[in-house]
Motif scaffolding. Structure first.
Motif, PDB file in Angstrom:
ATOM      1  N   VAL A  42      12.147  22.691   0.368  1.00 34.63           N
ATOM      2  CA  VAL A  42      13.205  22.437  -0.614  1.00 34.63           C
ATOM      3  C   VAL A  42      14.555  22.457   0.085  1.00 34.63           C
ATOM      4  O   VAL A  42      14.753  23.214   1.029  1.00 34.63           O
TER       5      VAL A  42
ATOM      6  N   PRO B 283      16.744  17.613  -3.511  1.00 35.08           N
ATOM      7  CA  PRO B 283      15.983  18.485  -4.399  1.00 35.08           C
ATOM      8  C   PRO B 283      14.578  17.957  -4.724  1.00 35.08           C
ATOM      9  O   PRO B 283      13.684  18.742  -5.041  1.00 35.08           O
ATOM     10  N   ASP B 284      14.373  16.654  -4.621  1.00 32.25           N
ATOM     11  CA  ASP B 284      13.092  16.086  -5.055  1.00 32.25           C
ATOM     12  C   ASP B 284      12.108  15.833  -3.925  1.00 32.25           C
ATOM     13  O   ASP B 284      11.072  15.207  -4.125  1.00 32.25           O
TER      14      ASP B 284
ATOM     15  N   ARG C   2       8.437  17.010  -4.406  1.00 36.84           N
ATOM     16  CA  ARG C   2       7.768  16.169  -5.409  1.00 36.84           C
ATOM     17  C   ARG C   2       7.336  14.829  -4.772  1.00 36.84           C
ATOM     18  O   ARG C   2       6.223  14.356  -4.973  1.00 36.84           O
TER      19      ARG C   2
ATOM     20  N   ARG D  47       5.262  32.120  -1.646  1.00 36.49           N
ATOM     21  CA  ARG D  47       6.692  32.409  -1.540  1.00 36.49           C
ATOM     22  C   ARG D  47       6.916  33.833  -1.023  1.00 36.49           C
ATOM     23  O   ARG D  47       6.265  34.759  -1.455  1.00 36.49           O
TER      24      ARG D  47
ATOM     25  N   GLU E 125       4.541  20.866 -10.655  1.00 39.26           N
ATOM     26  CA  GLU E 125       5.025  21.703 -11.765  1.00 39.26           C
ATOM     27  C   GLU E 125       5.364  23.123 -11.305  1.00 39.26           C
ATOM     28  O   GLU E 125       6.017  23.865 -12.016  1.00 39.26           O
ATOM     29  N   VAL E 126       4.867  23.507 -10.131  1.00 40.75           N
ATOM     30  CA  VAL E 126       5.094  24.888  -9.661  1.00 40.75           C
ATOM     31  C   VAL E 126       6.416  24.941  -8.898  1.00 40.75           C
ATOM     32  O   VAL E 126       6.697  24.082  -8.067  1.00 40.75           O
ATOM     33  N   GLU E 127       7.199  25.958  -9.205  1.00 39.15           N
ATOM     34  CA  GLU E 127       8.507  26.062  -8.564  1.00 39.15           C
ATOM     35  C   GLU E 127       8.374  26.512  -7.106  1.00 39.15           C
ATOM     36  O   GLU E 127       7.582  27.391  -6.793  1.00 39.15           O
ATOM     37  N   ALA E 128       9.135  25.877  -6.245  1.00 42.16           N
ATOM     38  CA  ALA E 128       9.161  26.284  -4.834  1.00 42.16           C
ATOM     39  C   ALA E 128      10.615  26.452  -4.426  1.00 42.16           C
ATOM     40  O   ALA E 128      11.500  25.842  -5.021  1.00 42.16           O
ATOM     41  N   ASP E 129      10.864  27.294  -3.443  1.00 43.25           N
ATOM     42  CA  ASP E 129      12.223  27.415  -2.917  1.00 43.25           C
ATOM     43  C   ASP E 129      12.161  27.463  -1.392  1.00 43.25           C
ATOM     44  O   ASP E 129      11.095  27.253  -0.807  1.00 43.25           O
TER      45      ASP E 129
ATOM     46  N   THR F 257       9.393  29.341   0.546  1.00 40.99           N
ATOM     47  CA  THR F 257       8.016  28.993   0.192  1.00 40.99           C
ATOM     48  C   THR F 257       7.376  28.146   1.288  1.00 40.99           C
ATOM     49  O   THR F 257       8.009  27.222   1.813  1.00 40.99           O
TER      50      THR F 257
END
Ligand code: SAH
Length: 260
Positions: free
Chosen positions: A175, A180-181, A184, A204, A223-227, A230
């Motif tokens: 990320v 930001p994408d 995805r 993470r 759908e799962v949040e990553a930062d 991660t």
């Protein structure tokens, strides 16, 4: 290199890996280097993990200045200091060791005569894999999604070819604020080649108090949040789950077709 040259200059430079987080994942060899160093150089959050020690100078820096940081470390070692350059995880995996060698290659000839070493550490994908089972049990590729240092087109090509080669894939730097994408987009490229039910592990802050590990599928991974803390592991066609109470084990058999 002769022994005399080393004796003339007692300075050294060791690039060390601090592992993914907890002190118990720092190797004794790395601890010994940190104890003996007069100067510690690294990205602020990593140097902040080390205890303050009298007589030791800590040079914390920003994340984007790797080559300058490497040159600074080499100058200090050349001046007789004992320098530890610190990275998270392993210093050779998307980290400072390559920056130090790049600085040496393009720097003054005297830097090649310095006492320089690399001490390995536990890289994030290994710590993440260990949490869920053995997803890296067969061939795999590690790919950084950071496009600061390479074009995005190259990253997409590597993702596509790694998926076609049916490698398990570990994604670092998934990320960024600038893009930001991109994760995805990476999942879309992989999903066009690999089945939607392929296991995906989003791990993470492995080893830290705020650790969070999600087991999902390629079809649902977006759908799962990553930062930035991660690491993502995408299975091959052979990667399997072993259902049990609680979170299943995930593993990739050592031989092809073994799980069938
Ligand atoms: N040298 C490091 C990697 C540096 S790149 C290593 O070997 O692990 C930074 C990326 O590493 C992050 O964006 C994330 O993808 C991964 N990472 C580092 N520490 C992590 C941790 N504790 N848990 C999960 N991923 C981590």
């Amino acid at each position: 290199m002769t022994g005399d040259m080393i004796a003339e200059n007692a300075g050294w430079l060791v690039v060390v890996g601090l592992g993914p987080g907890p002190d118990r994942w720092i190797t004794p060899a790395v601890s010994a280097v940190l104890d003996a160093a007069t100067d510690i150089i690294g990205y602020g959050p990593y140097t902040a993990r080390l205890p303050v020690q009298p007589g030791r100078t800590v040079h914390a820096s920003d994340n984007r200045v790797e080559i300058e940081r490497a040159r600074h470390a080499l100058e200090l070692a050349g001046a007789g200091r004992r320098v530890a350059v610190v990275s998270g995880g392993d210093p050779g995996v998307f980290a400072m060791a390559a920056a130090v060698f790049e600085a040496i290659e393009h720097g003054p000839a005297a830097w090649r005569a310095l006492d320089i070493r690399v001490e390995p550490g536990v890289t994030a994908m290994l710590a993440a894999a260990a949490r869920v089972g053995a997803p890296l049990g067969h061939d795999f590729a590690a790919i950084s999604l950071s496009d600061n240092l390479k074009p995005w087109d190259i990253i997409l090509k590597r993702l596509r070819l790694a998926a076609e080669a049916d490698l398990v894939i570990a994604l670092y730097n998934p990320v960024s604020r600038a893009r930001p994408d991109k994760l995805r987009e990476a999942f879309a490229v992989l999903g066009a080649i690999r089945a939607g039910d392929t296991p995906v592990i989003m791990a993470r802050a492995v080893g830290r108090p705020d650790e969070r590990i999600a087991l999902t599928t390629l079809g649902e991974a977006a759908e799962v949040e990553a930062d930035m803390a991660t690491v993502v592991i995408i299975g091959s066609s052979e990667t399997r789950l072993i259902a049990r109470e609680g979170v299943p084990f995930v593993y990739t058999p050592r031989s092809y077709g073994a799980g069938r």
